[in-house]
Enzyme design. Structure first.
Site, PDB file in Angstrom:
ATOM      1  CB  THR A 116      -0.880   0.008   1.265  1.00 29.36           C
ATOM      2  OG1 THR A 116      -1.599  -1.219   1.309  1.00 29.36           O
ATOM      3  CG2 THR A 116      -1.836   1.182   1.259  1.00 29.36           C
ATOM      4  CE  LYS A 198      -4.927  -1.877   0.980  1.00 37.04           C
ATOM      5  NZ  LYS A 198      -5.435  -3.165   1.337  1.00 37.04           N
ATOM      6  CB  CYS A 252      -4.379  -2.062   6.814  1.00 37.10           C
ATOM      7  SG  CYS A 252      -3.294  -3.446   6.503  1.00 37.10           S
ATOM      8  CE1 TYR A 307      -4.170  -7.381  13.085  1.00 36.05           C
ATOM      9  CE2 TYR A 307      -6.050  -5.910  12.801  1.00 36.05           C
ATOM     10  CZ  TYR A 307      -5.205  -6.888  12.306  1.00 36.05           C
ATOM     11  OH  TYR A 307      -5.403  -7.361  11.036  1.00 36.05           O
TER      12      TYR A 307
HETATM   13  N1  SAJ Z   1     -12.644  -3.006  14.207  1.00 34.40           N
HETATM   14  C1  SAJ Z   1     -13.580  -2.394  15.017  1.00 34.40           C
HETATM   15  N2  SAJ Z   1     -14.904  -2.495  14.687  1.00 34.40           N
HETATM   16  C2  SAJ Z   1     -15.316  -3.207  13.604  1.00 34.40           C
HETATM   17  C3  SAJ Z   1     -14.357  -3.815  12.765  1.00 34.40           C
HETATM   18  C4  SAJ Z   1     -13.018  -3.692  13.094  1.00 34.40           C
HETATM   19  O1  SAJ Z   1     -13.243  -1.745  16.017  1.00 34.40           O
HETATM   20  O2  SAJ Z   1     -16.527  -3.294  13.385  1.00 34.40           O
HETATM   21  C5  SAJ Z   1     -11.216  -2.891  14.539  1.00 34.40           C
HETATM   22  C6  SAJ Z   1     -10.560  -4.271  14.720  1.00 34.40           C
HETATM   23  O3  SAJ Z   1     -10.762  -4.783  15.998  1.00 34.40           O
HETATM   24  C7  SAJ Z   1      -9.111  -3.912  14.438  1.00 34.40           C
HETATM   25  C8  SAJ Z   1      -9.215  -2.840  13.364  1.00 34.40           C
HETATM   26  O4  SAJ Z   1     -10.530  -2.344  13.430  1.00 34.40           O
HETATM   27  O5  SAJ Z   1      -8.478  -3.378  15.586  1.00 34.40           O
HETATM   28  C9  SAJ Z   1      -8.905  -3.305  11.956  1.00 34.40           C
HETATM   29  O6  SAJ Z   1      -9.415  -4.609  11.749  1.00 34.40           O
HETATM   30  P1  SAJ Z   1     -10.216  -5.005  10.442  1.00 34.40           P
HETATM   31  O7  SAJ Z   1     -10.675  -6.406  10.589  1.00 34.40           O
HETATM   32  O8  SAJ Z   1     -11.252  -3.997  10.151  1.00 34.40           O
HETATM   33  O9  SAJ Z   1      -9.151  -4.848   9.263  1.00 34.40           O
HETATM   34  P2  SAJ Z   1      -7.654  -5.385   8.994  1.00 34.40           P
HETATM   35  O10 SAJ Z   1      -6.717  -4.277   9.327  1.00 34.40           O
HETATM   36  O11 SAJ Z   1      -7.400  -6.698   9.601  1.00 34.40           O
HETATM   37  O12 SAJ Z   1      -7.727  -5.567   7.389  1.00 34.40           O
HETATM   38  C10 SAJ Z   1      -8.092  -4.453   6.585  1.00 34.40           C
HETATM   39  C11 SAJ Z   1      -9.160  -4.890   5.569  1.00 34.40           C
HETATM   40  N3  SAJ Z   1      -9.700  -3.729   4.881  1.00 34.40           N
HETATM   41  C12 SAJ Z   1     -11.032  -3.537   4.744  1.00 34.40           C
HETATM   42  O13 SAJ Z   1     -11.848  -4.302   5.200  1.00 34.40           O
HETATM   43  C13 SAJ Z   1     -11.468  -2.342   3.993  1.00 34.40           C
HETATM   44  C14 SAJ Z   1      -8.537  -5.857   4.553  1.00 34.40           C
HETATM   45  O14 SAJ Z   1      -9.471  -6.191   3.543  1.00 34.40           O
HETATM   46  C15 SAJ Z   1      -7.289  -5.223   3.929  1.00 34.40           C
HETATM   47  O15 SAJ Z   1      -6.668  -6.124   3.004  1.00 34.40           O
HETATM   48  C16 SAJ Z   1      -6.307  -4.916   5.052  1.00 34.40           C
HETATM   49  O16 SAJ Z   1      -6.920  -3.969   5.935  1.00 34.40           O
HETATM   50  C17 SAJ Z   1      -5.047  -4.321   4.435  1.00 34.40           C
HETATM   51  O17 SAJ Z   1      -4.025  -5.021   4.437  1.00 34.40           O
HETATM   52  O18 SAJ Z   1      -5.108  -3.211   3.895  1.00 34.40           O
END
Ligand code: SAJ
Length: 410
Positions: A116, A198, A252, A307
């Site tokens: 990214t 992205k 991310c 996380y």
């Molecule tokens: N989180 C919340 N509330 C929610 C969802 C998530 O507080 O309803 C928090 C999680 O606990 C965590 C953080 O957000 O701390 C991020 O977690 P996540 O599951 O939302 O995302 P990542 O970082 O594991 O993965 C994201 C994804 N992006 C999107 O869904 C738009 C993934 O598809 C990407 O490939 C990844 O980032 C990346 O590598 O960019």
């Protein structure tokens, strides 16, 4: 085709193995000797559902080493962290990878950047590094990953994705490569649009979570259960609110919006969303302070260091921020995470972590934490804060705990 994948982390390694299983000769390159040695010895450097099986299936077509060698295709999947002082992307690893590839590049070789990066990075930085001042004869595409940790392989094989090529030939070559293992739809565009898309995707998620967090804070004030309210709001066909929590971690979502901010003076909403999500750790500790009023030398136990749920990844975890702030408030902090193996101070089991503690703070929504038996815990004071909305409040109350849940003030 002979393919070098540079960077064998959470994205590069699964990608390399999928390409090897699809029949390509794949060289996985990493500057970390520990990773290379592990892979040479048949051991995966991290865990991810299905990866072990894929490793077995791909082994004969895959080798790991520390140097780039001449190939037909090069995929760059190195980290692009945030420079925390400057608040801009640190492109050191992208630069090193590009410089390692450049001497090997032949006409019509394909270079793919998966990492990214801020919009404009391919055109203004990576392609010039690869071309070394000469006219570009190689093909180039930016193909950002969309897979989510915990489901990396399923999503790599099934998600639709965006392939941004520098020209038509590059776009066609990228489509051919990814269609070899992906059944998702592949959408071609220009490289800078792909870079921007992205960042938009992860920024959208950050802003949506910030909204959920703000709804939680307001719900606490007005005496509504935000979890129930979000569930009901999401019954609307065009509403999809995410969940509140202790803040946003990972490599991310908490970082990519800042890549976008570095390029503009026009953003209002995006920095505010970051601020709201970052402030949730303070809010969690504020609740702990209230529950611990009057207790001398209090000890809190954080449940979860990862996380997010069911992963062993601690990058940018909100748990660290909760711990730091709690320490500055004079609390002793313990941690228990059943999935994290290599963190000093991680308690081996919940009973030991909770022993004589004054408050549990559930930071990560691991499935394991849903089935904790409150009656097995010998605490000094019986308090629990649920930042993820996952514990059975009635059960904990019945076992004599004072319970607090983010977004619920009862
Ligand atoms: N989180 C919340 N509330 C929610 C969802 C998530 O507080 O309803 C928090 C999680 O606990 C965590 C953080 O957000 O701390 C991020 O977690 P996540 O599951 O939302 O995302 P990542 O970082 O594991 O993965 C994201 C994804 N992006 C999107 O869904 C738009 C993934 O598809 C990407 O490939 C990844 O980032 C990346 O590598 O960019």
């Amino acid at each position: 085709m002979k393919i070098s994948v540079i960077g064998l982390g959470y994205i590069g390694l699964p990608n390399a193995l999928l390409l090897a299983r699809a029949g390509h000769e794949v060289i996985g390159v990493d500057i970390n000797d520990g990773i290379v040695e592990k892979l040479k010895g048949g051991v995966l450097p991290f865990d991810e559902p299905g990866l072990q099986k894929l490793f077995e299936e791909a082994k004969l077509k895959f080798k790991a080493q520390s140097m780039v060698e001449s190939s037909d295709c090069y995929i760059i999947a190195v980290p692009t962290p945030l420079d925390s002082e400057m608040k801009i992307a640190n492109l050191k690893s992208v630069k090193a990878a590009s410089e390692a590839i450049a001497p090997h590049l032949k006409k019509d070789d394909l270079v793919i950047l998966e990492s990214t990066v801020p919009p404009g990075t391919s055109v203004n930085y990576v392609i010039p590094l690869l071309s070394k001042g000469k006219e570009r004869e190689f093909l180039y595409a930016h193909c950002p990953e969309r897979a989510i940790p915990g489901k990396t392989l399923t999503e790599m094989c099934n998600n639709d994705r965006i392939l941004g090529g520098i020209d038509d030939q590059s776009r066609s070559a990228a489509i051919e490569l990814y269609s070899g293992f992906s059944s998702g739809k592949l959408y071609a565009c220009d490289v800078t649009t792909a870079e921007y898309v992205k960042l938009m995707e992860n920024t959208y998620r950050d802003v949506n979570i910030a909204l959920a967090n703000e709804f939680a804070l307001i719900a606490e004030e007005i005496g509504v259960d935000v979890w129930k309210a979000i569930e009901l709001a999401n019954k609307h066909p065009r509403v999809d609110i995410l969940k509140p929590g202790p803040g946003v971690g990972g490599h991310c979502i908490a970082i990519d919006p800042l890549f976008m901010l570095a390029k503009t003076s026009n953003a209002r909403l995006i920095p505010l969303a970051r601020e709201i999500n970052d402030s949730m750790a303070i809010h969690v500790v504020k609740h702990a302070k209230e529950m611990l009023k009057g207790i001398t030398n209090p000890t809190i136990t954080l449940l979860g260091l990862a996380y997010k749920a069911n992963v062993d990844d601690t990058r940018e975890s909100p748990a660290f921020k909760v711990a730091r702030i709690a320490e500055t408030e004079g609390m002793n902090v313990r941690v228990f995470d059943p999935l994290i193996k290599d963190f000093d101070g991680n308690y081996g089991d919940i009973e030991a972590a909770a022993m004589q503690s004054d408050c549990l703070i559930l930071v990560t929504d691991h499935d394991d934490f849903r089935s904790i038996d409150p009656s097995s815990l010998q605490m000094r004071n019986f308090n629990i804060i649920d930042t993820r909305g996952i514990i059975d409040l009635d059960l904990w109350l019945k076992n004599g705990f004072n319970c607090k849940r983010i977004g619920l003030n009862e």
